[in-house]
Motif scaffolding. Structure first.
Motif, short mmCIF file in Angstrom:
data_model
loop_
_atom_site.label_atom_id
_atom_site.label_comp_id
_atom_site.label_asym_id
_atom_site.label_seq_id
_atom_site.Cartn_x
_atom_site.Cartn_y
_atom_site.Cartn_z
N ALA A 1 -17.54 4.39 2.73
CA ALA A 1 -16.08 4.39 2.52
C ALA A 1 -15.73 3.87 1.12
N GLU A 2 -16.39 2.80 0.70
CA GLU A 2 -16.14 2.26 -0.65
C GLU A 2 -16.54 3.27 -1.72
N ALA B 1 -10.58 0.17 0.37
CA ALA B 1 -11.45 0.81 1.36
C ALA B 1 -12.35 -0.22 2.04
N ASP C 1 -10.19 -2.13 4.55
CA ASP C 1 -9.92 -1.34 5.76
C ASP C 1 -11.17 -1.25 6.63
N GLU D 1 0.83 -1.21 0.00
CA GLU D 1 0.00 0.00 0.00
C GLU D 1 0.86 1.26 0.00
N ALA E 1 -9.04 1.07 -5.39
CA ALA E 1 -9.41 1.94 -4.27
C ALA E 1 -10.65 1.46 -3.53
N PRO E 2 -11.74 1.09 -4.21
CA PRO E 2 -12.90 0.61 -3.45
C PRO E 2 -12.62 -0.70 -2.71
N GLN F 1 -13.28 9.41 -5.22
CA GLN F 1 -12.01 10.15 -5.14
C GLN F 1 -11.09 9.79 -6.29
N THR F 2 -11.04 8.52 -6.66
CA THR F 2 -10.14 8.13 -7.75
C THR F 2 -10.69 8.58 -9.10
N GLU G 1 -5.65 2.20 -9.85
CA GLU G 1 -6.15 2.90 -8.66
C GLU G 1 -7.68 2.92 -8.64
N ARG G 2 -8.30 3.18 -9.80
CA ARG G 2 -9.76 3.18 -9.86
C ARG G 2 -10.33 1.80 -9.53
N ALA H 1 -14.09 6.17 -1.83
CA ALA H 1 -12.83 5.79 -2.46
C ALA H 1 -12.98 5.75 -3.98
#
Length: 176
Positions: A166-167, A104, A107, A77, A100-101, A173-174, A96-97, A170
């Motif tokens: 959160a997903e 997330a 986490d 990471e 990222a989900p 954001q990307t 990243e796209r 993420a």
């Protein structure tokens, strides 16, 4: 997607570079998804094992074990975050796209893990009685606070909603 073998994926191999730095010249965007797949599964297994321990929660078997868990995930990471922030490319942005989900969601699953938080909370409640060093006390308080801020004290439906948000965040954001 089958798992990459460490010999073909530099993110999964030992880094024998100077100072243990990542072998940036060998890392390609397509290495991240299979590396994360393995690292996330291993991290989740470590966390589940901590949560399932039969003995009473204490600093060593809960807080220190959690802090040490996910070493490969954290290592990958950090490289991923570094590259996506400083040396990105269309291929890395696509990775990243995609990732990222998933990251997330991982986490959120860790920080909303009810059984794990119960153990962390138990250590936190007794932290002043355990004879912890200042560093151990700070780590206990920090880990507990991270879980609380992530939503670990919320009701189950609210925890699920936090994970979904959160997903979605993420992913957005990307895309941005």
């Amino acid at each position: 997607m089958p798992f990459d073998h460490p010999s073909t994926n530099p993110l999964l191999a030992a880094w024998d570079t100077p100072h243990g730095l990542p072998p940036f010249d060998a890392i390609r965007p397509e290495h991240f998804a299979p590396a994360f797949e393995q690292a996330l599964a291993a991290h989740r297994a470590e966390v589940d094992a901590i949560a399932a321990r039969g003995e009473a929660a204490d600093f060593a078997n809960t807080i220190a074990a959690f802090d040490a868990a996910g070493a490969d995930y954290k290592r990958i990471e950090r490289v991923f975050g570094n590259l996506t922030a400083s040396a990105t490319s269309p291929a890395l942005q696509a990775a990243e796209r995609e990732l990222a989900p998933r990251l997330a969601a991982h986490d959120a699953a860790i920080y909303l893990h009810g059984a794990l938080f119960a153990r962390i909370d138990a250590v936190h409640e007794r932290r002043l009685e355990l004879g912890l060093t200042p560093e151990q006390l700070r780590l206990t308080e920090r880990v507990h606070l991270d879980f609380v801020r992530a939503g670990a004290r919320l009701a189950p439906a609210a925890r699920a909603r936090v994970a979904t948000i959160a997903e979605e965040l993420a992913a957005l954001q990307t895309q941005f």
